[in-house]
Design a protein around this motif. Structure first.
Motif, PDB file in Angstrom:
ATOM      1  N   PRO A   1      -6.411  11.505   8.611  1.00 29.27           N
ATOM      2  CA  PRO A   1      -5.960  12.851   8.986  1.00 29.27           C
ATOM      3  C   PRO A   1      -5.025  12.909  10.191  1.00 29.27           C
ATOM      4  N   GLY A   2      -4.874  11.829  10.930  1.00 29.56           N
ATOM      5  CA  GLY A   2      -3.980  11.846  12.098  1.00 29.56           C
ATOM      6  C   GLY A   2      -2.554  11.435  11.774  1.00 29.56           C
TER       7      GLY A   2
ATOM      8  N   PRO B   1       9.212  10.897  20.581  1.00 27.03           N
ATOM      9  CA  PRO B   1       8.006  10.737  21.398  1.00 27.03           C
ATOM     10  C   PRO B   1       6.777  11.307  20.683  1.00 27.03           C
ATOM     11  N   GLY B   2       5.661  10.597  20.794  1.00 30.31           N
ATOM     12  CA  GLY B   2       4.406  11.066  20.175  1.00 30.31           C
ATOM     13  C   GLY B   2       4.217  10.570  18.756  1.00 30.31           C
ATOM     14  N   VAL B   3       5.241   9.890  18.222  1.00 32.15           N
ATOM     15  CA  VAL B   3       5.140   9.373  16.854  1.00 32.15           C
ATOM     16  C   VAL B   3       4.944   7.860  16.940  1.00 32.15           C
ATOM     17  N   LYS B   4       3.881   7.378  16.293  1.00 32.18           N
ATOM     18  CA  LYS B   4       3.576   5.949  16.386  1.00 32.18           C
ATOM     19  C   LYS B   4       3.717   5.321  14.997  1.00 32.18           C
ATOM     20  N   ILE B   5       4.498   4.275  14.905  1.00 34.46           N
ATOM     21  CA  ILE B   5       4.658   3.640  13.594  1.00 34.46           C
ATOM     22  C   ILE B   5       4.892   2.145  13.765  1.00 34.46           C
ATOM     23  N   GLY B   6       4.259   1.348  12.896  1.00 36.47           N
ATOM     24  CA  GLY B   6       4.465  -0.099  12.930  1.00 36.47           C
ATOM     25  C   GLY B   6       5.608  -0.457  11.997  1.00 36.47           C
ATOM     26  N   ASP B   7       5.576  -1.662  11.469  1.00 38.05           N
ATOM     27  CA  ASP B   7       6.609  -2.087  10.524  1.00 38.05           C
ATOM     28  C   ASP B   7       6.297  -1.482   9.145  1.00 38.05           C
ATOM     29  N   ILE B   8       7.280  -1.464   8.269  1.00 34.53           N
ATOM     30  CA  ILE B   8       7.026  -1.048   6.882  1.00 34.53           C
ATOM     31  C   ILE B   8       7.548  -2.178   5.987  1.00 34.53           C
TER      32      ILE B   8
ATOM     33  N   SER C   1       0.788  -1.236   0.000  1.00 35.53           N
ATOM     34  CA  SER C   1       0.000   0.000   0.000  1.00 35.53           C
ATOM     35  C   SER C   1       0.819   1.285   0.000  1.00 35.53           C
ATOM     36  N   ASN C   2       0.387   2.200  -0.825  1.00 32.74           N
ATOM     37  CA  ASN C   2       0.784   3.593  -0.703  1.00 32.74           C
ATOM     38  C   ASN C   2      -0.404   4.270  -0.013  1.00 32.74           C
ATOM     39  N   PRO C   3      -0.302   4.803   1.172  1.00 34.28           N
ATOM     40  CA  PRO C   3       0.895   5.344   1.818  1.00 34.28           C
ATOM     41  C   PRO C   3       1.484   4.535   2.958  1.00 34.28           C
ATOM     42  N   THR C   4       0.964   3.350   3.284  1.00 35.32           N
ATOM     43  CA  THR C   4       1.384   2.739   4.562  1.00 35.32           C
ATOM     44  C   THR C   4       2.459   1.670   4.414  1.00 35.32           C
ATOM     45  N   GLY C   5       2.610   1.105   3.223  1.00 34.92           N
ATOM     46  CA  GLY C   5       3.535  -0.010   3.039  1.00 34.92           C
ATOM     47  C   GLY C   5       2.938  -1.339   3.501  1.00 34.92           C
ATOM     48  N   ALA C   6       1.674  -1.334   3.920  1.00 30.15           N
ATOM     49  CA  ALA C   6       1.040  -2.574   4.394  1.00 30.15           C
ATOM     50  C   ALA C   6       0.944  -3.605   3.269  1.00 30.15           C
TER      51      ALA C   6
ATOM     52  N   PHE D   1       8.299   2.726  -0.489  1.00 31.91           N
ATOM     53  CA  PHE D   1       9.250   3.719   0.029  1.00 31.91           C
ATOM     54  C   PHE D   1       8.523   4.820   0.790  1.00 31.91           C
ATOM     55  N   TYR D   2       7.500   4.407   1.550  1.00 35.34           N
ATOM     56  CA  TYR D   2       6.749   5.384   2.334  1.00 35.34           C
ATOM     57  C   TYR D   2       6.708   4.989   3.808  1.00 35.34           C
ATOM     58  N   ALA D   3       6.766   6.013   4.672  1.00 27.77           N
ATOM     59  CA  ALA D   3       6.462   5.813   6.092  1.00 27.77           C
ATOM     60  C   ALA D   3       5.216   6.638   6.357  1.00 27.77           C
ATOM     61  N   PHE D   4       4.323   6.097   7.183  1.00 31.15           N
ATOM     62  CA  PHE D   4       3.053   6.780   7.439  1.00 31.15           C
ATOM     63  C   PHE D   4       2.787   6.793   8.940  1.00 31.15           C
ATOM     64  N   PRO D   5       3.625   7.510   9.691  1.00 32.42           N
ATOM     65  CA  PRO D   5       3.436   7.508  11.144  1.00 32.42           C
ATOM     66  C   PRO D   5       2.171   8.235  11.581  1.00 32.42           C
ATOM     67  N   ASP D   6       1.585   7.738  12.661  1.00 30.73           N
ATOM     68  CA  ASP D   6       0.434   8.380  13.282  1.00 30.73           C
ATOM     69  C   ASP D   6       0.992   9.399  14.285  1.00 30.73           C
ATOM     70  N   VAL D   7       0.622  10.650  14.093  1.00 27.01           N
ATOM     71  CA  VAL D   7       1.146  11.706  14.973  1.00 27.01           C
ATOM     72  C   VAL D   7       0.000  12.378  15.738  1.00 27.01           C
ATOM     73  N   SER D   8      -1.138  11.675  15.848  1.00 23.64           N
ATOM     74  CA  SER D   8      -2.318  12.326  16.432  1.00 23.64           C
ATOM     75  C   SER D   8      -2.073  12.770  17.883  1.00 23.64           C
ATOM     76  N   GLU D   9      -1.153  12.062  18.570  1.00 25.28           N
ATOM     77  CA  GLU D   9      -0.844  12.448  19.962  1.00 25.28           C
ATOM     78  C   GLU D   9      -0.266  13.860  20.056  1.00 25.28           C
ATOM     79  N   LEU D  10       0.324  14.318  18.966  1.00 25.58           N
ATOM     80  CA  LEU D  10       0.974  15.636  18.991  1.00 25.58           C
ATOM     81  C   LEU D  10       0.008  16.767  18.654  1.00 25.58           C
TER      82      LEU D  10
END
Ligand SMILES: Cc1ncc(COP(=O)(O)O)c(C=O)c1O
Length: 403
Positions: free
Chosen positions: A374-375, A317-324, A180-185, A328-337
């Motif tokens: 959106p997060g 801190p505040g950046v959440k990301i699983g495996d990729i 997947s684009n954008p998650t690499g799943a 060639f994309y990383a899609f971190p969840d930054v909603s905590e920030l």
């Protein structure tokens, strides 16, 4: 004389056809660079490598040999034969030469497919986060996107149970993009089997499977959903040369589906464009049948970069990301920030966050809203290791300063 406003003639679809944030952030980066600011851009999903030389040579030779004329609308038979073989041996997919339609990029292959089967009132299930263009094109065709979100904790993959709940008599298509684009799943065989079971239980539902990142994977090989039992008739498989072979500017992609659908896609291709570029198609045969060591070399570089990006992001801190596992994309969840402040400035959304990162810290990434998430934010690591290093330092400093 009455005044005439040409803009008043524009129809609503011109408004919805807007890839917005990626193009906006990329353009803003260019504008800042033009002013002398050292911006690092991780916006565009385009390999930074040049097309392998054997492919370039094949294009030149084809041009010199006179392949500069219109191609058959479905594509040159030799390339369709090479693709039929590739789909069989690499993907377990059974499509003959008359079931493959070349297009000017996978993007047009997707448009050809959607224009062929989606009409007003048809519902299309989209698994968010998704590639921006799907939603726009579905709307273009008059279809209704039914967006099902998945979280980073679910590895960004919507469970089959939630897909089942969203299926209605109006559902006509599910768009799947593994990797997947954008998650690499990447969806496993078992997960695809579950989806296939749902699709087959519906009287008129198909899958559009976009497999364009298949050569940029860091673990097990992917499974093509069209290769599962009973799914040949139910699947339109889309792929292309842009990503794995670093051929974005060449504009060549394709779709494979049973003949009536392939024929209809050919009619769309013929109406909107004509057969895809003839010498590019000849070069694509060299890409498929020539040595793949450059493809492998690029893959290994992406893998190193993936490791750098994961390590860098996980330390913030505040950046959440699983495996990729791919792309060639990383899609971190930054909603905590979100809701934190940079001075007096409240970072209330990832749009605000991305503008602030670019304006104040000279690093360009893309907000997740357009991908249906959106997060999160998207970083493309199809750029040099030095740029990645620089970007990660800037992102860490920036996010670390939020209070
Ligand atoms: C998931 C996905 N599908 C299709 C495309 C389009 O590829 P092409 O350059 O072949 O049109 C892209 C490009 O970014 C993509 O990310």
């Amino acid at each position: 004389m009455t005044s005439f406003d040409p803009a008043s003639l524009l129809v609503p679809r011109t408004q919805s056809a807007d890839e917005g944030p990626i193009i906006r952030m990329a353009q803003k980066s260019r504008d800042l660079r033009a002013k002398g600011i050292d911006v690092v851009s991780m916006t565009v999903g385009e390999p930074d490598f040049d097309t392998p030389e054997n492919i370039q040579d094949a294009a030149t030779a084809a041009m010199k040999a006179g392949f500069t004329h219109y191609a058959p609308v479905l594509g040159v038979p030799e390339l369709r034969a090479a693709l039929s073989k590739k789909l069989k041996t690499e993907n377990g997919l059974d499509y003959g030469v008359n079931e493959i339609c070349l297009a000017n990029g996978a993007k047009q292959a997707i448009a050809n497919a959607l224009l062929s089967i989606i009409d007003h009132g048809d519902e299309v299930i989209m698994l968010a986060p998704f590639w921006v263009s799907y939603e726009i094109t579905v709307r273009f065709c008059g279809g209704t996107p039914v967006v099902l979100p998945a979280s980073v904790d679910e590895n960004y993959k919507v469970p089959a149970r939630r897909i089942a709940e969203a299926i209605t008599p109006k559902t006509k298509l599910l768009i799947l993009n593994s990797p997947s684009n954008p998650t690499g799943a990447v969806w496993t065989r078992a997960e695809l089997e579950e989806i296939a079971t749902l699709v087959k239980a519906h009287p008129r539902m198909m899958v559009l499977s976009d497999e364009i990142y298949e050569y940029i994977m860091f673990g097990d090989r992917m499974v093509s959903i069209g290769s599962l039992a009973g799914m040949r008739e139910r699947t339109i498989t889309v792929n292309g040369f842009s990503k794995g072979f670093a051929m974005t500017g060449w504009r060549l992609g394709y779709a494979a589906a049973v003949e009536p659908i392939a024929k209809a896609m050919g009619r769309m291709q013929g109406t909107l464009s004509a057969g895809a570029n003839q010498f590019v198609q000849r070069a694509a045969i060299a890409a498929l049948e020539g040595p793949r060591d450059e493809v492998e070399r690029m893959r290994l570089r992406y893998q190193q970069r993936r490791d750098m990006v994961l390590k860098g992001l996980r330390a913030i801190p505040g950046v959440k990301i699983g495996d990729i596992p791919a792309t060639f994309y990383a899609f971190p969840d930054v909603s905590e920030l979100l809701g934190k402040k940079a001075g007096n400035h409240v970072i209330d959304s990832t749009d605000t966050l991305c503008d602030w990162l670019l304006d104040e810290h000279a690093v360009a990434v893309v907000p997740g809203g357009a991908f249906g998430a959106p997060g999160s934010i998207r970083l493309s690591f199809a750029c040099s290791e030095a740029e990645i290093e620089k970007a990660l330092v800037r992102i860490r400093t920036a996010l670390g300063s939020l209070v």
